[in-house]
Design a protein around this motif. Sequence first.
Motif, PDB file in Angstrom:
ATOM      1  N   GLN A  23       1.195  -1.627   0.323  1.00  0.00           N
ATOM      2  CA  GLN A  23       0.215   0.414   0.104  1.00  0.00           C
ATOM      3  C   GLN A  23       1.323   1.232   0.343  1.00  0.00           C
ATOM      4  O   GLN A  23       0.349   2.411  -0.423  1.00  0.00           O
ATOM      5  N   LEU A  25       3.986   1.345  -1.213  1.00  0.00           N
ATOM      6  CA  LEU A  25       5.487   0.443  -2.538  1.00  0.00           C
ATOM      7  C   LEU A  25       6.483   0.049  -1.398  1.00  0.00           C
ATOM      8  O   LEU A  25       7.682   0.581  -1.818  1.00  0.00           O
ATOM      9  N   LYS A  59       6.589  -3.781  -8.642  1.00  0.00           N
ATOM     10  CA  LYS A  59       6.229  -2.167  -8.847  1.00  0.00           C
ATOM     11  C   LYS A  59       7.483  -1.541  -8.346  1.00  0.00           C
ATOM     12  O   LYS A  59       7.575  -0.128  -8.700  1.00  0.00           O
ATOM     13  N   GLY A  64      10.948   4.501  -0.970  1.00  0.00           N
ATOM     14  CA  GLY A  64      12.664   5.178  -0.242  1.00  0.00           C
ATOM     15  C   GLY A  64      11.875   5.295   1.463  1.00  0.00           C
ATOM     16  O   GLY A  64      11.151   4.287   1.492  1.00  0.00           O
ATOM     17  N   ALA A  65      12.256   5.680   1.908  1.00  0.00           N
ATOM     18  CA  ALA A  65      12.496   6.180   3.485  1.00  0.00           C
ATOM     19  C   ALA A  65      10.932   6.538   3.054  1.00  0.00           C
ATOM     20  O   ALA A  65       9.981   7.025   2.617  1.00  0.00           O
ATOM     21  N   GLU A 131      15.358  13.185  -3.104  1.00  0.00           N
ATOM     22  CA  GLU A 131      15.218  13.780  -2.329  1.00  0.00           C
ATOM     23  C   GLU A 131      14.987  14.984  -1.631  1.00  0.00           C
ATOM     24  O   GLU A 131      14.447  15.456  -1.420  1.00  0.00           O
ATOM     25  N   LEU A 134      12.281  16.850  -2.685  1.00  0.00           N
ATOM     26  CA  LEU A 134      11.291  17.058  -0.972  1.00  0.00           C
ATOM     27  C   LEU A 134      12.162  17.974   0.023  1.00  0.00           C
ATOM     28  O   LEU A 134      11.734  18.215   1.388  1.00  0.00           O
ATOM     29  N   GLY A 137      17.911  15.241   0.893  1.00  0.00           N
ATOM     30  CA  GLY A 137      18.997  15.382   0.111  1.00  0.00           C
ATOM     31  C   GLY A 137      19.424  13.869   0.784  1.00  0.00           C
ATOM     32  O   GLY A 137      18.474  13.009   1.688  1.00  0.00           O
TER      33      GLY A 137
HETATM   34  C1  HXC Z   1       5.455   7.296   1.565  1.00  0.00           C
HETATM   35  C2  HXC Z   1       4.936   6.741  -0.559  1.00  0.00           C
HETATM   36  C3  HXC Z   1       5.904   6.710  -0.650  1.00  0.00           C
HETATM   37  C4  HXC Z   1       7.362   6.840   0.236  1.00  0.00           C
HETATM   38  C5  HXC Z   1       4.341   6.639  -1.946  1.00  0.00           C
HETATM   39  N1  HXC Z   1       3.953   6.004  -1.507  1.00  0.00           N
HETATM   40  N2  HXC Z   1       5.813   6.819  -1.951  1.00  0.00           N
HETATM   41  N3  HXC Z   1       4.601   6.794   1.566  1.00  0.00           N
HETATM   42  N4  HXC Z   1       6.646   7.949   0.879  1.00  0.00           N
HETATM   43  N5  HXC Z   1       7.920   7.034   0.349  1.00  0.00           N
HETATM   44  C6  HXC Z   1       2.917   6.051  -1.411  1.00  0.00           C
HETATM   45  C7  HXC Z   1       1.684   6.565  -1.703  1.00  0.00           C
HETATM   46  O1  HXC Z   1       1.545   8.136  -0.866  1.00  0.00           O
HETATM   47  C8  HXC Z   1       0.244   6.222  -1.861  1.00  0.00           C
HETATM   48  O2  HXC Z   1       0.143   6.650  -0.924  1.00  0.00           O
HETATM   49  C9  HXC Z   1       0.935   5.400  -2.229  1.00  0.00           C
HETATM   50  O3  HXC Z   1       2.026   4.588  -1.685  1.00  0.00           O
HETATM   51  C10 HXC Z   1       1.001   4.719  -4.023  1.00  0.00           C
HETATM   52  O4  HXC Z   1       1.789   5.665  -4.206  1.00  0.00           O
HETATM   53  P1  HXC Z   1       1.666   6.415  -5.598  1.00  0.00           P
HETATM   54  O5  HXC Z   1       2.458   8.214  -5.667  1.00  0.00           O
HETATM   55  O6  HXC Z   1       0.438   7.052  -6.360  1.00  0.00           O
HETATM   56  O7  HXC Z   1       2.029   5.956  -6.769  1.00  0.00           O
HETATM   57  P2  HXC Z   1       2.425   6.488  -8.253  1.00  0.00           P
HETATM   58  O8  HXC Z   1       1.426   7.050  -9.126  1.00  0.00           O
HETATM   59  O9  HXC Z   1       2.416   5.171  -9.325  1.00  0.00           O
HETATM   60  O10 HXC Z   1       4.005   6.902  -8.449  1.00  0.00           O
HETATM   61  C11 HXC Z   1       4.861   6.360  -8.225  1.00  0.00           C
HETATM   62  C12 HXC Z   1       5.882   6.860  -7.086  1.00  0.00           C
HETATM   63  C13 HXC Z   1       6.188   7.616  -6.764  1.00  0.00           C
HETATM   64  C14 HXC Z   1       7.027   7.517  -8.216  1.00  0.00           C
HETATM   65  C15 HXC Z   1       7.617   5.534  -6.231  1.00  0.00           C
HETATM   66  O11 HXC Z   1       4.736   7.204  -5.401  1.00  0.00           O
HETATM   67  C16 HXC Z   1       6.851   8.322  -5.853  1.00  0.00           C
HETATM   68  O12 HXC Z   1       7.297   9.501  -6.829  1.00  0.00           O
HETATM   69  N6  HXC Z   1       7.723   8.563  -4.598  1.00  0.00           N
HETATM   70  C17 HXC Z   1       7.945   9.174  -4.008  1.00  0.00           C
HETATM   71  C18 HXC Z   1       9.578   8.859  -4.006  1.00  0.00           C
HETATM   72  C19 HXC Z   1      11.001   9.600  -3.241  1.00  0.00           C
HETATM   73  O13 HXC Z   1      10.551  11.023  -2.961  1.00  0.00           O
HETATM   74  N7  HXC Z   1      10.782   8.962  -2.492  1.00  0.00           N
HETATM   75  C20 HXC Z   1      12.519   9.179  -1.456  1.00  0.00           C
HETATM   76  C21 HXC Z   1      11.595   9.249  -0.020  1.00  0.00           C
HETATM   77  S1  HXC Z   1      12.598  10.101   1.338  1.00  0.00           S
HETATM   78  P3  HXC Z   1      -1.700   6.457  -1.065  1.00  0.00           P
HETATM   79  O14 HXC Z   1      -1.979   5.683   0.721  1.00  0.00           O
HETATM   80  O15 HXC Z   1      -2.074   7.946  -1.390  1.00  0.00           O
HETATM   81  O16 HXC Z   1      -2.317   5.968  -2.233  1.00  0.00           O
HETATM   82  C22 HXC Z   1      14.298   8.967   0.927  1.00  0.00           C
HETATM   83  C23 HXC Z   1      15.205   9.897   1.371  1.00  0.00           C
HETATM   84  C24 HXC Z   1      15.783   9.459   2.557  1.00  0.00           C
HETATM   85  O17 HXC Z   1      13.927   8.020   1.094  1.00  0.00           O
HETATM   86  C25 HXC Z   1      16.102  10.372   2.947  1.00  0.00           C
HETATM   87  C26 HXC Z   1      15.857  11.684   3.660  1.00  0.00           C
HETATM   88  C27 HXC Z   1      14.817  12.002   2.954  1.00  0.00           C
END
Ligand code: HXC
Length: 257
Positions: A23, A25, A59, A64-65, A131, A134, A137
């Motif tokens: 739910q 990812l 998928k 990510g975190a 990052e 957001l 980094g």
């Molecule tokens: C919490 C997340 C998440 C995340 C996805 N979800 N990534 N929840 N943390 N990192 C959740 C969404 O909110 C959504 O929940 C569900 O998973 C499905 O995601 P969608 O976005 O609807 O899917 P899709 O449109 O297919 O897009 C996929 C995606 C996108 C491109 C991967 O989800 C995305 O950009 N995610 C974030 C990627 C990211 O920025 N990662 C880095 C995180 S920071 P709901 O409840 O809405 O259905 C990190 C670094 C740590 O990791 C260091 C400090 C920050």
Amino acid sequence: ATYETLLVEQRDAVTLITLNRPQALNALNNQVLGELVAAMTAYDADDSQHCAVLTGSEKAFAAGADIKEMAGQSFAEMFSGNYFAGWERFTATRKPIIAAVAGFALGGGCELAMMCDFILAADTAKFGQPEIKLGVGPGMGGSQRLTRAIGKAKAMEMCLTGRMMGAEEAERAGLVSRVIPAAELLDEALKTAATIAGMAPLAALANKEMVNAAFETGLAQGIQFERRLFHALFGTADQKEGMAAFVEKRPGNWTGK
Ligand code: HXC
């Protein structure tokens, strides 16, 4: 043990760990971290297990975190809680871990894959450190491990633009060891893990330590470390067995001693 965010199964000497928070990812929250560390600790302690495969879904390996968990934290909470420091217990695992990555491996997901010993990528894999989008980094080692893996030019571009890198580019850049058609990824990862699990267990620990030392030392010191471990392996029964087996043209029969 049973976990809420992971599926763990043993296939002969191979431990397969599947991230299972579809739910979100497979976003990495504190629960996933705690369960992964527990699963890795159990794997390391289990004498019947000799290689692990860490994978996600078709998928997403992990997107990510967990952004929702982090969003409201203050500096004081992050700093005093030493947020993300727990991942050092994951990288303390001594036995081999293969990351089998399909779909998104973004931010902490890319960083988790890089904490494993090597990455096998499905042709659908997409790696990135987004990052910056957001307002932050990388925080789980990405700026360091990605730079060591693919060099400054590409790592800097990836971190500053947040763009994703596909599997072919990741292989060319040296981030992943091989690209595999998505439908075959898990089988190939398990087969590779079985190959590793079929080696002398102490030699596997030593090989992992040797290669990792290349990231921590200068060349002369690293070679000295390698040579000392090489010498030490002559104190094992499996060295005697392995070399006797070669001479006798038969497979080695390892005891892990
Ligand atoms: C919490 C997340 C998440 C995340 C996805 N979800 N990534 N929840 N943390 N990192 C959740 C969404 O909110 C959504 O929940 C569900 O998973 C499905 O995601 P969608 O976005 O609807 O899917 P899709 O449109 O297919 O897009 C996929 C995606 C996108 C491109 C991967 O989800 C995305 O950009 N995610 C974030 C990627 C990211 O920025 N990662 C880095 C995180 S920071 P709901 O409840 O809405 O259905 C990190 C670094 C740590 O990791 C260091 C400090 C920050």
